[in-house]
Design an enzyme around this catalytic site. Structure first.
Site, short mmCIF file in Angstrom:
data_model
loop_
_atom_site.label_atom_id
_atom_site.label_comp_id
_atom_site.label_asym_id
_atom_site.label_seq_id
_atom_site.Cartn_x
_atom_site.Cartn_y
_atom_site.Cartn_z
N CYS A 291 1.99 7.63 18.38
CA CYS A 291 1.54 9.03 18.33
C CYS A 291 0.04 9.21 18.55
O CYS A 291 -0.38 10.10 19.30
CB CYS A 291 1.98 9.70 17.04
SG CYS A 291 1.14 9.10 15.56
N TYR B 45 4.33 2.85 10.47
CA TYR B 45 3.79 4.18 10.13
C TYR B 45 4.81 5.29 10.32
O TYR B 45 4.69 6.37 9.76
CB TYR B 45 2.51 4.46 10.94
CG TYR B 45 2.76 5.10 12.29
CD1 TYR B 45 2.68 6.48 12.44
CD2 TYR B 45 3.10 4.34 13.41
CE1 TYR B 45 2.93 7.09 13.66
CE2 TYR B 45 3.34 4.94 14.62
CZ TYR B 45 3.27 6.30 14.74
OH TYR B 45 3.52 6.91 15.96
N TRP C 55 8.23 1.63 19.24
CA TRP C 55 7.98 1.60 17.79
C TRP C 55 8.66 0.42 17.09
O TRP C 55 8.73 0.39 15.89
CB TRP C 55 8.48 2.91 17.16
CG TRP C 55 7.58 4.08 17.39
CD1 TRP C 55 6.57 4.51 16.55
CD2 TRP C 55 7.55 4.98 18.51
NE1 TRP C 55 5.93 5.60 17.10
CE2 TRP C 55 6.50 5.91 18.30
CE3 TRP C 55 8.29 5.08 19.68
CZ2 TRP C 55 6.19 6.93 19.19
CZ3 TRP C 55 7.98 6.10 20.58
CH2 TRP C 55 6.95 7.01 20.33
N ASP D 136 1.86 18.66 21.08
CA ASP D 136 2.24 17.31 20.66
C ASP D 136 2.83 16.53 21.84
O ASP D 136 3.96 16.78 22.24
CB ASP D 136 3.25 17.40 19.52
CG ASP D 136 3.48 16.04 18.87
OD1 ASP D 136 3.09 15.02 19.46
OD2 ASP D 136 4.07 16.01 17.77
N HIS E 211 1.40 11.41 11.33
CA HIS E 211 1.71 11.72 12.72
C HIS E 211 0.53 12.48 13.31
O HIS E 211 -0.07 13.32 12.64
CB HIS E 211 3.00 12.55 12.81
CG HIS E 211 3.39 12.90 14.22
ND1 HIS E 211 3.49 11.94 15.20
CD2 HIS E 211 3.66 14.08 14.81
CE1 HIS E 211 3.82 12.53 16.34
NE2 HIS E 211 3.92 13.82 16.13
#
Length: 687
Positions: free
Chosen positions: A277, A516, A241, A358, A335
């Site tokens: 994600c 994000y 990220w 997830d 997300h």
């Protein structure tokens, strides 16, 4: 005495079974069927025909490295006159001389996976055994006895069979749809999904127990959620990220799961760099749909990452409103996770249906980076004791946010911020249409309703049960028109004084690029007003001009800018905070299809884009993929430079392999304009 029965060959009836089991795309060279539903085989004997009075036929199926009857990974069953429900069975359908047509069925709770089917024949004292072939057994959303049964044909088409879709990004106020090629029936993908199951840590620890538990979609969903990330195992994707992706591929570059899964397999199950994600969620969706579990990707806007399960995200800010200290607990702009449809025999009634899973590695669950499945209904009811990981998912959509502002003397003062609500616009693709469906109501009761209070009480969400302080002052960030990539634009702090008094305030309005997941980049615009006079019952709008030359070098590939307003009233020692995430729209990719779209007939896609910037682009390339339209990803590079305002156009050859509705998905990449996406629906007719 009758001579021995000799099998010449076995026909696995790929075409018929593929059609009946909705596995035609998988059945080109081998048999793939769904559990709980009959399938057909034809046995050709040589010399003489089968005689029921003389010959005895017994079949056996095995799966996994150490099959056993007790664990449900092995079964022996005779040829019988009738098909027994809920068990492995075989019966004669037709006999023409030495050709015997049989119907087989697998129980609706059989473990999924690769099976070997054998035949033992005995005639008097003589006996022989033959391997009839291998087949792959999948979950069956068409079978009422299967745990993944879905009663709507339209939903089964969308959530099991559709190979393309959309994933929603951007911000809650500007939702952007990203086209995605799931490609679950593309060549080699089913084998890769089975490989993924066969190198999961639970299989390596106890293979027979793992294979036995593959009868449960709850178990398989949890395994897949852990294997899509590589944090504890030889999983598929490595997350990153920090905007530094030079030794891999930027998460924004991907346009489908097929390329990712093939890379993973081709490099000996080494992690693929990089995912974020939506990439984790999309790959999980491909794997679960491929195995037969109805699955969809969902996006939650203003999603909370609450590490300590106190349902509270606290931001400590300096006097300029900038976040200080630990950033492990954050609000992500959006997300993504997946939902899979299944019953929950392990839970109380009422918790069947959509389950949240997830695969993005965030927190450990039972020692592994995975999350779910947890019933979406349990999240709505605030029932946080429900397996698996209900508190984490509940916080993602319900956490409260508190902002503390540090004053001159070092003490902290609470600030009012009504602009940030966690868990907004929860989105997924509509069934059968290229539209967004809002599913927030499946996670949350209406704001302020008695049912919402009950859910918060059940979840012990004390912050949300306290009445919000009403203030006479309000501020929100408003935007103008034309917030396109490459343009200059204005945003406004809109301040309202709803009191009968004059107020003198200090306004700091600041814009910064943002990833994000909430991590801020450099400043790209700021304005400060020191003595802002607000008359009773009045409104004021203060503009902030944001220039392309200021944001161009620091904008991340999320195309997001966070605008923050901090209104301070020194006399009353009060602070008012307002924030808004702005999504800059990319230029449109235009796609024309040249030629008549028919199966096995060459087609050409003409793909074009106009450079919207005031500067030239270099390193430009279009990448194209689409299940059923092209077997592999294709990239076309464009000579440098592409001048400001210039249109670039390329042609890509396609060879449609399947009749039906398909999507061509395109990504455009360059030095200054990255990860621009486009798509075109293409309907392929018969040849």
């Amino acid at each position: 005495m009758a001579e021995e029965l000799v099998l010449e060959r076995c026909d696995l009836e790929l075409e018929t079974n593929g059609r009946d089991h909705h596995t035609a795309d998988l059945c080109r060279e081998r048999l793939v069927v769904r559990r709980g539903q009959p399938f057909w085989l034809t046995l050709h004997f040589e010399g003489r025909a089968y005689e029921a009075s003389v010959d005895s036929l017994t079949f056996s199926v095995v799966t996994g490295p150490a099959p056993s009857t007790e664990s449900g990974t092995k079964a022996r069953f005779p040829l019988s006159d009738t098909m027994e429900e809920g068990a492995w069975a075989a019966a004669v359908v037709d006999q023409q001389d030495s050709v015997l047509t049989l119907q087989f069925s697998a129980p609706a709770d059989a473990p999924i996976g690769l099976y070997c089917l054998s035949l033992e024949t005995s005639t008097g004292y003589q006996g022989s055994s033959f391997v009839l072939g291998h087949f792959i057994l999948l979950f069956n959303a068409w079978c009422p006895a299967d745990d993944v049964y879905l009663d709507s044909e339209e939903e089964r088409q969308e959530y099991v069979l559709t190979q393309q879709g959309f994933i929603y990004q951007g911000s809650a106020k500007f939702i952007n749809s990203l086209p995605w090629n799931f490609g679950q029936f593309e060549d080699g993908i089913l084998d890769i999904c089975l490989k993924l199951l066969d190198i999961n840590p639970k299989f390596l620890k106890n293979a027979n127990r793992d294979c036995s538990r593959r009868s449960s979609p709850v178990y398989v969903g949890r395994v897949v959620s852990g294997m899509v990330n590589c944090n504890d195992d030889q999983g598929v994707l490595l997350g990153r990220w920090d905007n530094n992706y030079k030794d891999g591929i930027s998460p924004m570059f991907w346009i489908g799961s097929v390329d990712i899964l093939r890379r993973w397999k081709n490099y000996g199950c080494q992690q693929v760099k990089y995912g974020q994600c939506w990439v984790f969620a999309a790959v999980a969706c491909t794997v679960l749909r491929c195995l037969g579990i109805p699955t969809r990707v969902v996006t939650n806007y203003n999603s909370a990452h609450d590490q300590n399960s106190n349902l509270l995200i606290e931001y400590f800010r300096n006097k300029f409103g900038e976040i200080q200290g630990d950033k492990s607990e954050m609000i992500w702009n959006f997300h993504c996770w997946v939902e899979s449809w299944m019953t929950r025999p392990d839970l109380q009634p009422g918790y069947e249906g959509w389950q949240a899973l997830d695969p993005t590695p965030q927190e450990k669950s039972e020692g592994t980076y995975c999350c779910g499945p947890v019933p979406v209904r349990a999240i709505k009811e605030g029932d946080l004791s429900t397996k698996y990981d209900a508190p984490f998912v509940f916080a993602e959509v319900n956490a409260d946010v508190v902002n503390w502002i540090q004053q001159e003397d070092g003490s902290m003062q609470k600030s009012v911020n009504n602009s940030l609500v966690v868990g907004l616009k929860i989105s997924t693709k509509s069934v059968g249409r290229d539209e967004r469906e809002d599913i927030t109501h499946t996670y949350k009761y209406p704001d302020g309703s008695p049912e919402e209070r009950d859910a918060f009480t059940r979840a012990n969400h004390l912050n949300k049960l306290v009445a919000k302080e009403e203030t006479g002052m309000a501020m929100r960030i408003r935007v103008g028109q034309g917030m396109n990539m490459g343009s200059d634009f204005d945003v406004f702090a809109h301040i309202t004084n709803n009191t009968s008094e004059d107020h003198t305030c200090h306004l700091l309005l600041c814009a910064r690029t943002v990833s994000y997941n909430g991590i801020l980049g450099p400043e790209c615009g700021t304005t400060e007003v020191f003595d802002l006079a607000l008359e009773p019952f009045s409104e004021k709008s203060i503009p902030l001009h944001i220039l392309y030359e200021k944001y161009c070098d620091c904008l991340t590939q999320s195309n997001l800018i966070k605008v923050r307003g901090l209104l301070t009233e020194p006399a009353a020692n009060s602070y008012l905070l307002a924030e808004r995430d702005i999504y800059l729209e990319n230029p449109e990719i235009k796609i024309r299809i040249l030629g008549e779209p028919k199966k096995n007939r060459k087609l050409v896609a003409e793909v074009s884009l106009r450079n919207p910037l005031t500067v030239p682009l270099s390193g430009c390339a279009f990448t194209v993929e689409g299940a059923g339209l092209t077997e592999e990803q294709k990239t076309v590079e464009i000579p440098d430079p592409v001048e400001a305002g210039e249109e670039v156009k390329v042609r890509v050859d396609l060879l449609p392999l399947h009749v039906g509705r398909h999507k061509l998905v395109v990504n455009f990449e360059s030095d200054k304009l990255k990860a621009v996406k486009g798509y075109r629906n293409v309907i392929i007719g018969p040849s």
